[in-house]
Design a protein around this motif. Structure first.
Motif, mmCIF file in Angstrom:
data_model
loop_
_atom_site.group_PDB
_atom_site.id
_atom_site.type_symbol
_atom_site.label_atom_id
_atom_site.label_comp_id
_atom_site.label_asym_id
_atom_site.label_seq_id
_atom_site.Cartn_x
_atom_site.Cartn_y
_atom_site.Cartn_z
ATOM 1 N N GLU A 14 12.080 33.517 31.105
ATOM 2 C CA GLU A 14 12.569 32.372 31.186
ATOM 3 C C GLU A 14 12.806 31.526 30.133
ATOM 4 O OE1 GLU A 14 8.406 29.183 28.909
ATOM 5 O OE2 GLU A 14 7.963 31.233 28.541
ATOM 6 N N VAL A 15 13.373 30.681 30.812
ATOM 7 C CA VAL A 15 14.412 30.155 29.849
ATOM 8 C C VAL A 15 14.259 29.066 28.862
ATOM 9 C CG1 VAL A 15 15.979 28.963 31.282
ATOM 10 C CG2 VAL A 15 15.798 30.620 32.138
ATOM 11 N N LEU A 16 14.515 28.966 28.218
ATOM 12 C CA LEU A 16 13.697 27.649 26.983
ATOM 13 C C LEU A 16 15.327 26.648 26.670
ATOM 14 C CD1 LEU A 16 12.534 29.723 24.348
ATOM 15 C CD2 LEU A 16 11.316 28.677 26.723
ATOM 16 N N ARG A 17 15.536 25.589 27.375
ATOM 17 C CA ARG A 17 16.714 24.550 27.018
ATOM 18 C C ARG A 17 15.816 22.995 27.002
ATOM 19 N NH1 ARG A 17 19.699 23.778 33.165
ATOM 20 N NH2 ARG A 17 20.306 21.936 31.916
ATOM 21 N N THR A 18 16.740 22.944 25.917
ATOM 22 C CA THR A 18 16.684 21.062 26.072
ATOM 23 C C THR A 18 17.453 19.649 26.765
ATOM 24 O OG1 THR A 18 17.760 21.286 23.862
ATOM 25 C CG2 THR A 18 15.417 22.096 23.848
ATOM 26 N N GLN A 19 17.241 18.850 25.360
ATOM 27 C CA GLN A 19 18.214 17.561 26.378
ATOM 28 C C GLN A 19 18.971 17.396 24.552
ATOM 29 O OE1 GLN A 19 20.196 16.096 28.945
ATOM 30 N NE2 GLN A 19 21.362 15.118 27.084
ATOM 31 N N GLN A 20 19.864 17.937 24.499
ATOM 32 C CA GLN A 20 21.038 17.907 23.055
ATOM 33 C C GLN A 20 21.415 15.753 22.758
ATOM 34 O OE1 GLN A 20 22.052 22.391 23.769
ATOM 35 N NE2 GLN A 20 23.887 21.209 23.056
ATOM 36 N N VAL A 21 20.905 16.134 21.560
ATOM 37 C CA VAL A 21 21.237 15.465 21.301
ATOM 38 C C VAL A 21 21.915 14.547 19.785
ATOM 39 C CG1 VAL A 21 19.581 13.791 22.356
ATOM 40 C CG2 VAL A 21 18.672 14.926 19.844
ATOM 41 N N HIS A 22 22.823 16.129 18.934
ATOM 42 C CA HIS A 22 23.218 15.782 18.140
ATOM 43 C C HIS A 22 21.799 15.760 16.836
ATOM 44 C CE1 HIS A 22 27.530 16.452 19.190
ATOM 45 N NE2 HIS A 22 27.139 16.084 20.163
ATOM 46 N N GLY A 23 21.048 16.701 16.774
ATOM 47 C CA GLY A 23 19.834 16.268 15.768
ATOM 48 C C GLY A 23 19.904 17.593 14.921
ATOM 49 N N ASN A 24 18.716 17.453 14.793
ATOM 50 C CA ASN A 24 18.194 18.960 14.507
ATOM 51 C C ASN A 24 17.158 19.507 13.825
ATOM 52 O OD1 ASN A 24 17.235 17.044 12.339
ATOM 53 N ND2 ASN A 24 17.291 18.455 10.715
ATOM 54 N N ALA A 25 16.430 19.092 15.375
ATOM 55 C CA ALA A 25 14.991 19.604 15.684
ATOM 56 C C ALA A 25 14.790 20.456 16.573
ATOM 57 C CB ALA A 25 14.237 18.469 16.436
ATOM 58 N N VAL A 26 14.279 21.836 16.549
ATOM 59 C CA VAL A 26 14.081 22.810 16.819
ATOM 60 C C VAL A 26 13.114 22.799 17.348
ATOM 61 C CG1 VAL A 26 14.162 25.435 16.302
ATOM 62 C CG2 VAL A 26 16.085 23.487 15.704
ATOM 63 N N LEU A 27 12.202 23.568 18.712
ATOM 64 C CA LEU A 27 11.369 23.587 19.173
ATOM 65 C C LEU A 27 10.586 25.227 19.972
ATOM 66 C CD1 LEU A 27 11.598 19.586 21.833
ATOM 67 C CD2 LEU A 27 11.463 20.286 19.490
ATOM 68 N N ALA A 28 9.195 24.797 19.552
ATOM 69 C CA ALA A 28 8.403 25.798 20.463
ATOM 70 C C ALA A 28 9.143 25.777 21.701
ATOM 71 C CB ALA A 28 7.790 25.891 19.765
ATOM 72 N N PRO A 29 8.713 26.821 23.065
ATOM 73 C CA PRO A 29 8.247 26.510 24.596
ATOM 74 C C PRO A 29 7.318 25.829 24.802
ATOM 75 C CG PRO A 29 8.295 29.087 23.537
ATOM 76 C CD PRO A 29 8.288 27.963 22.370
ATOM 77 N N GLU A 30 6.279 26.293 24.270
ATOM 78 C CA GLU A 30 5.428 25.056 24.381
ATOM 79 C C GLU A 30 5.380 23.817 24.374
ATOM 80 O OE1 GLU A 30 3.617 26.936 20.263
ATOM 81 O OE2 GLU A 30 4.761 27.372 22.410
ATOM 82 N N GLU A 31 6.390 23.358 23.336
ATOM 83 C CA GLU A 31 7.015 21.726 23.335
ATOM 84 C C GLU A 31 7.469 21.526 23.871
ATOM 85 O OE1 GLU A 31 6.696 20.760 18.644
ATOM 86 O OE2 GLU A 31 8.199 22.571 18.616
ATOM 87 N N ILE A 32 8.923 22.744 24.504
ATOM 88 C CA ILE A 32 9.425 22.051 25.877
ATOM 89 C C ILE A 32 9.111 22.055 27.064
ATOM 90 C CG2 ILE A 32 11.121 23.051 26.814
ATOM 91 C CD1 ILE A 32 12.592 24.518 24.544
ATOM 92 N N LYS A 33 7.729 22.655 27.294
ATOM 93 C CA LYS A 33 6.923 22.493 28.098
ATOM 94 C C LYS A 33 6.409 21.297 28.186
ATOM 95 C CE LYS A 33 6.068 27.216 29.114
ATOM 96 N NZ LYS A 33 5.406 28.752 28.451
ATOM 97 N N ALA A 34 5.770 20.693 27.676
ATOM 98 C CA ALA A 34 5.542 19.226 27.291
ATOM 99 C C ALA A 34 6.201 18.726 27.261
ATOM 100 C CB ALA A 34 4.708 19.514 25.938
ATOM 101 N N GLY A 35 7.170 18.461 26.796
ATOM 102 C CA GLY A 35 8.526 17.568 27.030
ATOM 103 C C GLY A 35 9.175 17.531 28.816
ATOM 104 N N THR A 36 8.998 18.368 29.081
ATOM 105 C CA THR A 36 10.151 18.594 30.586
ATOM 106 C C THR A 36 8.937 18.014 31.267
ATOM 107 O OG1 THR A 36 11.034 21.281 29.768
ATOM 108 C CG2 THR A 36 11.607 20.210 31.875
#
Length: 270
Positions: free
Chosen positions: A48-70
């Motif tokens: 399962e691929v985990l990736r985010t929209q990078q914004v030069h911050g320091n947030a680090v997300l769990a898989p469920e947070e990525i799924k909820a925000g995608t």
């Protein structure tokens, strides 16, 4: 010293290090425009691929947070969304909490950090540019793994290809901001004293520059210091001997070309 080795997939090179046993790779510009969904296959696994929209911050997300925000931006049921038609949560790191999850980040001079727990098999990936490093994104990624049972002594960290300190000129303001992440401010009366302190360390993260009001910044060295201060031993961390700016045949570099081109780095939990 740990061995960094060039591997090939479909005739193209990517980099690995023997410090980490989990499948991983720092991919080169030769793989553009392939995405993590394709590149995971290069690591010899299905995950399962985990990736985010990078914004030069320091947030680090769990898989469920990525799924909820995608979210898919495609409204037609007749079409499948492409990578450009997917809205991803804003963050600069992600971590696994089950096996067969692949954590990915993209960079074009910033430091890609891959973290692995050799005992639990869990992993994390962080995009550590100077802004994220100033906000201690790699230590934050480690605390995310610790919150689900990781122990510091079991962690291994790879700091991948990034712009090297000897060619990364920054203003004193940037150097001060990132320097504050590794010094006790109570020990220094002025911000200029912080710069002087960092310039004079045995293995300095700052180097002199001929332009007034500027220095050279080694972002990966700042990350190494943060990890040392967190309690990781030097042998738990390996830094790639490659510079994105100075190796145009292998890597994209925003500082070199001013073009928004990226290479991906990923690691798979076991």
């Amino acid at each position: 010293m740990h061995n960094w080795t060039w591997q090939t997939w479909q005739g193209k090179p990517y980099l690995t290090c023997d410090l980490i046993s989990q499948p991983h790779g720092f991919f080169t510009s030769a793989f553009a425009p392939q995405t993590p969904e394709t590149l995971t296959s290069a690591l010899g696994v299905e995950a399962e691929v985990l990736r985010t929209q990078q914004v030069h911050g320091n947030a680090v997300l769990a898989p469920e947070e990525i799924k909820a925000g995608t979210k898919s931006l495609v409204t037609s049921m007749a079409s499948q969304p492409t990578a450009e038609e997917i809205e991803r949560p804003h963050a600069d790191g992600c971590f696994s909490n089950y096996s067969s999850q692949a954590a990915w980040v993209c960079t074009a001079d910033c430091t890609p950090a891959l973290i692995a727990d050799q005992r639990t098999g869990q992993v994390a990936a962080a995009h550590a540019g100077w802004r994220g490093t100033a906000q201690q994104i790699v230590p934050i990624a480690i605390t995310k793994l610790q919150s689900q049972g990781s122990r510091l002594q079991d962690l291994r960290v790879l700091l991948g290809p990034a712009i090297a300190g000897e060619v990364y000129q920054v203003g004193i303001d940037v150097a001060t901001q990132i320097g504050l992440s590794v010094v006790d401010t109570k020990q220094f009366a002025r911000e200029a004293d912080i710069i002087t302190h960092l310039l004079n360390l045995e293995k300095p993260p700052l180097l002199p520059d001929s332009k007034p009001g500027h220095v050279r910044l080694d972002v990966r060295r700042i990350n190494e210091i943060q990890l040392e201060q967190m309690g990781l031993a030097p042998e738990q961390v390996a830094t790639a001997p490659h510079c994105t700016y100075q190796e145009p045949d292998r890597f994209f570099s925003y500082r070199r070309t001013k073009l928004k081109q990226v290479q991906w780095s990923g690691i798979v939990s076991t």
